[in-house]
Design a protein around this motif. Structure first.
Motif, short mmCIF file in Angstrom:
data_model
loop_
_atom_site.label_atom_id
_atom_site.label_comp_id
_atom_site.label_asym_id
_atom_site.label_seq_id
_atom_site.Cartn_x
_atom_site.Cartn_y
_atom_site.Cartn_z
N GLU A 18 8.21 -38.03 48.79
CA GLU A 18 7.39 -36.85 49.09
C GLU A 18 8.13 -35.57 48.69
O GLU A 18 7.53 -34.66 48.11
CB GLU A 18 7.05 -36.79 50.58
CG GLU A 18 6.05 -37.83 51.04
CD GLU A 18 5.82 -37.72 52.54
OE1 GLU A 18 4.75 -37.25 52.94
OE2 GLU A 18 6.72 -38.12 53.29
N THR A 21 8.31 -35.28 44.87
CA THR A 21 7.00 -35.12 44.23
C THR A 21 6.39 -33.75 44.49
O THR A 21 5.75 -33.17 43.61
CB THR A 21 6.02 -36.20 44.74
OG1 THR A 21 6.60 -37.49 44.51
CG2 THR A 21 4.69 -36.13 44.00
N TYR A 22 6.61 -33.20 45.68
CA TYR A 22 5.92 -31.95 46.05
C TYR A 22 6.88 -30.81 46.40
O TYR A 22 6.88 -29.76 45.75
CB TYR A 22 4.98 -32.20 47.23
CG TYR A 22 3.97 -33.29 46.97
CD1 TYR A 22 2.93 -33.10 46.06
CD2 TYR A 22 4.07 -34.54 47.60
CE1 TYR A 22 2.00 -34.10 45.81
CE2 TYR A 22 3.14 -35.54 47.35
CZ TYR A 22 2.12 -35.32 46.46
OH TYR A 22 1.21 -36.31 46.21
N THR A 42 4.30 -22.24 43.28
CA THR A 42 4.17 -23.61 42.79
C THR A 42 3.57 -23.57 41.39
O THR A 42 2.96 -22.57 41.00
CB THR A 42 3.25 -24.44 43.70
OG1 THR A 42 1.92 -23.90 43.62
CG2 THR A 42 3.71 -24.42 45.14
N VAL A 47 -0.54 -28.73 43.69
CA VAL A 47 0.68 -28.74 44.50
C VAL A 47 0.53 -27.75 45.67
O VAL A 47 0.91 -28.06 46.81
CB VAL A 47 1.91 -28.38 43.64
CG1 VAL A 47 3.17 -28.28 44.50
CG2 VAL A 47 2.12 -29.43 42.55
N TRP A 50 -1.84 -29.30 48.30
CA TRP A 50 -1.24 -30.47 48.96
C TRP A 50 -0.16 -30.04 49.95
O TRP A 50 -0.09 -30.56 51.07
CB TRP A 50 -0.66 -31.40 47.90
CG TRP A 50 -0.35 -32.77 48.46
CD1 TRP A 50 0.86 -33.29 48.74
CD2 TRP A 50 -1.30 -33.79 48.81
NE1 TRP A 50 0.74 -34.56 49.26
CE2 TRP A 50 -0.57 -34.89 49.30
CE3 TRP A 50 -2.68 -33.87 48.75
CZ2 TRP A 50 -1.19 -36.05 49.73
CZ3 TRP A 50 -3.29 -35.03 49.18
CH2 TRP A 50 -2.55 -36.10 49.66
N ILE A 51 0.67 -29.08 49.57
CA ILE A 51 1.73 -28.61 50.47
C ILE A 51 1.13 -27.90 51.66
O ILE A 51 1.56 -28.10 52.81
CB ILE A 51 2.71 -27.68 49.71
CG1 ILE A 51 3.56 -28.50 48.72
CG2 ILE A 51 3.63 -26.95 50.69
CD1 ILE A 51 4.47 -27.68 47.84
N TYR A 55 2.30 -30.13 54.59
CA TYR A 55 3.69 -29.78 54.93
C TYR A 55 3.87 -28.37 55.50
O TYR A 55 4.99 -28.02 55.87
CB TYR A 55 4.59 -29.92 53.69
CG TYR A 55 4.51 -31.27 53.03
CD1 TYR A 55 4.98 -32.41 53.68
CD2 TYR A 55 3.95 -31.42 51.76
CE1 TYR A 55 4.90 -33.66 53.09
CE2 TYR A 55 3.86 -32.67 51.16
CZ TYR A 55 4.34 -33.78 51.82
OH TYR A 55 4.25 -35.02 51.24
N ASN A 310 -4.93 -35.79 43.64
CA ASN A 310 -4.05 -36.81 44.21
C ASN A 310 -4.52 -38.21 43.81
O ASN A 310 -3.70 -39.08 43.47
CB ASN A 310 -4.02 -36.67 45.73
CG ASN A 310 -2.96 -37.54 46.37
OD1 ASN A 310 -2.00 -37.95 45.72
ND2 ASN A 310 -3.14 -37.83 47.64
#
Length: 441
Positions: A18, A21-22, A42, A47, A50-51, A55, A310
């Motif tokens: 993870e 990748t990100y 990013t 990206v 997704w982050i 996250y 994704n």
């Protein structure tokens, strides 16, 4: 500030895959950051999305451990240096420079907005304000998260720029922050010149003006100045003006003085068309069965791009697995992560804020009508939005046992069926919790 300490802390909480990748793709902007604000770039929107979805809370938590306070985190897409060369002429360049703080998304246009039965009236009205400035003034569009309100504001902004007119697109929160900065620096003339001399003022999320008397006063004066000069005002909100709590009556009257249009929740057919459109724009191929599956499982259209990118990425890495199987796995992860980020404490905080009650009062033994109502709403939303069992909910909300939770759920569910105002209130709080969990439509 040592950003590596924060990232290393985060690295301990996620898998190496993870991180590589990100998170490894994050580029820290030290010049734009400060102690209470971290700015990252990013390489692309996938990206970024997704982050933000998976996250952002972990990143905030790790940052707080290192620097001692919970900072705001802005994640932006890094734009190529030669972006300005794509502008048509010097006039457009001037308009672009004046709009740099307006956060216009140049990829969101009328052409790539998917029109369906839930949004066709809003789409048509937005085109009309571009064709003839002030013809519909003001225009306010409201609806749930992810129905395309912000896309339409960007579409207006992009179309207006082509006409060489000055446009400002900004969120209500950014307007508030700008106001506070100018007030503190005693540069309110600059603030007023900026917002009162544009041709189009586009404000996203005006519900945040509710309960903020000082900013309401300033926005009311700005509104009047623009309206008098036949300049266009377009706003979005998650609810109609009459339901915005704490909004001054004179401002509410101004909002309702033009056209107010609701965008309803995106229907299944429109969701499918949005997915197909995003696939075409990003050169992604998905079969109809996979598209249909995503559409039926997705509540918020805002997340579509990140999900299909994704699926495409994992499909390229695992060519022997069907895209539908990958989509099933991705949607499970997406839905699980969304729920994991919603905690009971977060729900108590939002319910308390909406009903003007301290979270500690909701979890107390007090039995007056107002607190009982808040406790039942918190119980209902906790059961709906989290994975917590009834015994855990009982313990956290200081209720006797799981049977007390069951009784509270039954009572609130019956009330919601009978009372339209209560139903709207609960939906409003739920949407705010979800909005906080899924950054920006």
């Amino acid at each position: 500030m040592n950003i590596n300490d924060i990232l290393n802390q985060l690295k301990n909480e996620i898998s190496q895959y993870e991180y590589d990748t990100y998170l490894k793709l994050l580029e820290f902007d030290e010049s734009a950051s400060r102690e209470d604000l971290l700015v990252f770039y990013t390489p692309n929107s996938f990206v970024t999305n997704w982050i933000e979805i998976h996250y952002l809370d972990k990143l905030k938590s790790c940052a707080q451990e290192i620097i001692g306070i919970p900072p705001k985190i802005h994640i932006k897409i890094k734009k190529p240096m030669n972006n300005v060369k794509s502008l048509k002429n010097n006039k457009n360049l001037k308009n672009s420079e004046s709009s740099q703080q307006s956060h216009i998304n140049y990829q969101e246009t009328f052409e790539n907005f998917v029109v369906g039965k839930s949004n066709h009236l809003a789409w048509d009205s937005c085109q009309k304000v571009v064709e003839i400035r002030g013809r519909i003034n003001p225009l306010l569009i409201y609806g749930h998260t992810g129905v395309g309100k912000t896309h339409l504001l960007n579409a207006i902004a992009n179309a207006v720029r082509e006409k060489n007119e000055k446009v400002i697109l900004i969120t209500a929160e950014q307007f508030l922050n700008d106001f506070q900065l100018r007030l503190n620096n005693k540069t309110m003339d600059t603030f007023r010149n900026k917002y009162r001399k544009c041709d189009y003022l586009l404000i996203d999320d005006v519900q945040f003006f509710g309960g903020k008397d000082q900013i309401c006063e300033e926005f009311h004066n700005t509104f009047n100045a623009l309206h008098q000069d036949q300049k266009q005002i377009v706003m979005t909100s998650d609810q109609p003006p009459k339901k915005i709590r704490g909004l001054e009556e004179r401002l509410r009257s101004r909002f309702e003085g033009g056209i107010v249009i609701e965008i309803e929740k995106t229907d299944l057919d429109t969701k499918k068309e949005i997915i197909r459109s995003k696939c075409n724009l990003n050169s992604i191929v998905l079969d109809d069965e996979t598209i249909n599956f995503i559409a039926t499982k997705l509540d918020n259209s805002r997340q579509i791009l990140g999900i299909i990118q994704n699926i495409n990425l994992q499909s390229n890495l695992n060519p022997n697995i069907t895209k539908l199987e990958i989509a099933i796995s991705v949607m499970k992860t997406y839905q699980r992560n969304t729920l994991e980020n919603i905690t009971i404490d977060k729900i108590l905080s939002f319910v308390g804020k909406e009903l003007n009650i301290k979270p500690s009062e909701i979890t107390s033994k007090a039995k007056n009508q107002h607190i009982t109502k808040a406790r039942r709403i918190a119980t209902y939303l906790t059961r709906k939005l989290t994975h917590n069992s009834m015994p855990i909910i009982a313990n956290k909300l200081n209720m006797k046992d799981h049977s007390s939770v069951s009784k509270a759920l039954k009572a609130i569910e019956e009330k919601i069926k009978e009372d339209e105002n209560l139903k709207n209130l609960v939906e409003e709080i739920e949407n705010k919790i979800k909005n906080d969990n899924n950054p920006q439509d």
